[in-house]
Every structure is written in structure tokens, then in C-alpha cells.
Design an enzyme around this catalytic site. Structure first.
Site, mmCIF file in Angstrom:
data_model
loop_
_atom_site.group_PDB
_atom_site.id
_atom_site.type_symbol
_atom_site.label_atom_id
_atom_site.label_comp_id
_atom_site.label_asym_id
_atom_site.label_seq_id
_atom_site.Cartn_x
_atom_site.Cartn_y
_atom_site.Cartn_z
ATOM 1 N N ASP A 23 0.833 -1.199 0.000
ATOM 2 C CA ASP A 23 0.000 0.000 0.000
ATOM 3 C C ASP A 23 0.873 1.258 0.000
ATOM 4 O O ASP A 23 2.094 1.181 0.135
ATOM 5 C CB ASP A 23 -0.967 -0.013 1.197
ATOM 6 C CG ASP A 23 -0.297 -0.427 2.509
ATOM 7 O OD1 ASP A 23 0.938 -0.393 2.587
ATOM 8 O OD2 ASP A 23 -1.022 -0.762 3.455
ATOM 9 N N ASN A 43 -8.085 -2.405 14.060
ATOM 10 C CA ASN A 43 -9.478 -2.636 13.664
ATOM 11 C C ASN A 43 -9.603 -3.808 12.696
ATOM 12 O O ASN A 43 -10.639 -3.985 12.061
ATOM 13 C CB ASN A 43 -10.067 -1.370 13.036
ATOM 14 C CG ASN A 43 -9.331 -0.950 11.760
ATOM 15 O OD1 ASN A 43 -8.388 -1.616 11.331
ATOM 16 N ND2 ASN A 43 -9.770 0.145 11.153
ATOM 17 N N GLU A 85 -9.821 -1.214 5.014
ATOM 18 C CA GLU A 85 -10.530 -0.936 6.260
ATOM 19 C C GLU A 85 -11.810 -1.774 6.344
ATOM 20 O O GLU A 85 -12.243 -2.356 5.342
ATOM 21 C CB GLU A 85 -10.891 0.561 6.314
ATOM 22 C CG GLU A 85 -9.675 1.494 6.308
ATOM 23 C CD GLU A 85 -8.960 1.590 7.665
ATOM 24 O OE1 GLU A 85 -8.927 0.595 8.410
ATOM 25 O OE2 GLU A 85 -8.436 2.680 7.960
ATOM 26 N N HIS A 111 -7.741 -4.281 9.945
ATOM 27 C CA HIS A 111 -7.445 -4.035 8.535
ATOM 28 C C HIS A 111 -6.199 -4.790 8.080
ATOM 29 O O HIS A 111 -5.298 -5.066 8.864
ATOM 30 C CB HIS A 111 -7.398 -2.537 8.205
ATOM 31 C CG HIS A 111 -6.198 -1.777 8.650
ATOM 32 N ND1 HIS A 111 -6.282 -0.504 9.167
ATOM 33 C CD2 HIS A 111 -4.872 -2.063 8.643
ATOM 34 C CE1 HIS A 111 -5.062 -0.073 9.444
ATOM 35 N NE2 HIS A 111 -4.191 -0.995 9.134
#
Ligand code: GLP
Length: 258
Positions: free
Chosen positions: A66, A135, A142, A137
Site C-alpha cells: 500500500d 481494527n 478498512e 485491517h
């Protein structure tokens, strides 16, 4: 899924480095590299082996997961720069064979699609290193990301921006947008190796390994992949209900033959 629990972060790094080491020594390897704090112990160990044990990356190529939108490769916190500073500049991989998404071009949406195509044509990735967000990801996918998603421009949650603010002067400097390999893109790799350390990852690790497969926890998609190794320290393993069984399986590994 193979869950390996180690006591300390550095031991996790050695375990993951062993996997990368085997891939690199067995022929020209395509590596998937992750940024963030989690893989740093892996990179330290691989650099040590390069310097002391003759581990060579000369025949390898690598693809980043990313990148932030708007940060040029010269920016200290662009992932292109971070991976160079933390890993690739310290080993003998050819800089021109370390690929990442372009977050600053005129048409980043097209660049994202082109990166996905480049990966498909150059891959598959032999070993894909992964961290996990608090979270759940993966990369920058996400919660809510399609489990079959491809490389694309995406929006970060405020939690992720806050989590990553430690790398910037403050949260306001953290970009809101990123280019990330999609969950479907990541899943094309032959072997997915996730490393997670610290109690702040314990809930995400438990959801990924033992929770339902759901876009609400993007890392739960790992449960659908045929070859996944999760390497976690005791703190990150703290909420795994079947931790005792994973330890038992480590002591009694399934035989590869016969
Ligand atoms: C970052 C990265 C992910 C990384 C995750 C966890 O935002 N895009 O690839 O796995 O968040 O980061 P860390 O390892 O620093 O906890």
C-alpha cells in the site's frame, strides 16, 4: 491456518524471517512487503542474515502492499521510502525491482489498477508479509472492504489515521486517502504470513483467526486462504480461545509426508 505463538517480538521476527529465508534461498522469489511496526523485527533479522549468513536477495523482486496518496517517494513517511530505509537499502535487492503503488500521479485510480495488473503478471507473490490494524485491517483495507477487492484508492478510518499519527508530526498530517492492494489481490499470494505483537492487537487477532469471516474484520478473509501462517507474541495471542490447542499443535506438528 497455522498459528504460531512466541513469547517475544524478536522471536516472532526470527520465525517469519525463517519463512522468507527459505523462499529466497530456493530460487528467484517474489516477496510481498508490508510496512508499519509489525514487520520491523523480520527486516532486522533478514538484514542480519544478509550481512552475516550470506542471504542474498539479488534474484528477488518485491511488491509493496500500500501507499499514502499525496506523499512522493522522497517523503520520509511514504511507504516507498519507509521500506527502503527499514529494509531494502540494507540488502542486495535491486531497487528497480521493488515496486509500489504510485500515490502522486495525475491519475491514481488508473495507477492503482495498473499496479494490480503488474502484480498479476509478475506474480504470484511467494511470501506475502502482513501486519494487522487494531481494527482488523489488512494493508489499508478498512472494515467494509469487499473480501474480493482489488488494488484501489481507499479512505482511511479516523482510528487508523490516529494509530499512524505517531509516524507524522500529528494526525492532521496523516493522509486521508491511500492506494492499497485489495483483499482479493493479497489472497493471490501463495503464502500469507501475518505478524502481530502487543496486547493492542489481541482483539483483532482473535477476530481474524476465530471470528466469523466478515468484511467488518477484513483480516478474517485469511480463513479462506489455503496457506496462512499467523505469528503472534503472547500479548497478541491473549484473546485466542484456542491458544492451548495452537501451542499443542506447535509441539505436535502435522507430518508433511506419510
Ligand atoms: C498500517 C499499514 C498496515 C499495517 C497496519 C499495522 O496502517 N497500512 O499494512 O499492517 O497498519 O501497523 P503496525 O504494524 O504499525 O501496528
Amino acid at each position: 491456518m497455522h498459528v504460531i505463538i512466541r513469547q517475544y517480538e524478536e522471536e516472532c521476527g526470527v520465525t517469519v524471517a525463517d519463512i522468507v529465508d527459505r523462499a529466497v534461498r530456493s530460487g528467484p522469489a517474489t516477496l510481498g512487503l508490508a510496512t508499519g511496526s509489525s514487520p520491523l523485527s523480520v527486516y532486522r533479522e533478514l538484514i542480519r542474515r544478509h550481512r552475516e549468513d550470506g542471504l542474498s536477495f539479488a534474484d528477488a523482486q518485491a511488491f509493496l502492499l500500500d501507499e499514502y496518496v499525496g506523499l512522493p517517494p522522497s517523503h520520509p513517511q511514504s511507504y516507498a521510502n519507509v521500506i527502503r530505509a527499514e529494509f531494502t537499502a540494507h540488502v542486495d535487492i535491486d531497487d528497480d525491482r521493488v515496486y509500489g503503488p504510485d500515490g502522486v500521479g495525475d491519475d491514481i485510480a488508473t495507477a492503482a489498477t495498473e499496479y494490480d495488473v503488474l502484480l498479476a503478471e509478475s506474480g504470484p507473490v511467494d511470501v506475502q508479509l502482513l501486519g494487522i490494524g487494531a481494527n482488523g485491517h489488512l494493508g489499508f483495507n478498512e472494515p467494509g472492504s469487499s473480501l474480493g477487492s482489488r488494488t484501489r484508492v481507499a479512505t482511511l478510518t479516523e482510528q487508523t489515521r490516529t494509530d499512524n499519527a505517531r509516524f507524522f508530526d500529528g494526525v492532521d498530517d496523516v493522509p486521508r486517502h491511500v492506494i492499497t492492494q485489495g483483499l482479493g489481490t493479497i489472497g493471490a499470494a501463495r503464502h500469507l504470513v501475518l505478524i502481530a505483537t502487543g496486547e493492542h492487537k489481541a482483539a483483532a487477532v482473535a477476530a481474524a483467526v476465530e471470528g466469523p469471516v466478515t468484511a467488518s474484520c477484513p483480516a478474517s478473509v485469511l480463513q479462506l486462504h489455503p496457506h496462512v501462517t499467523m505469528v503472534v507474541d503472547e500479548a497478541a495471542a491473549a484473546r485466542l480461545e484456542d491458544a492451548d490447542f495452537y501451542r499443542y499443535a506447535m509441539r505436535h506438528p502435522a507430518p508433511l509426508h506419510g
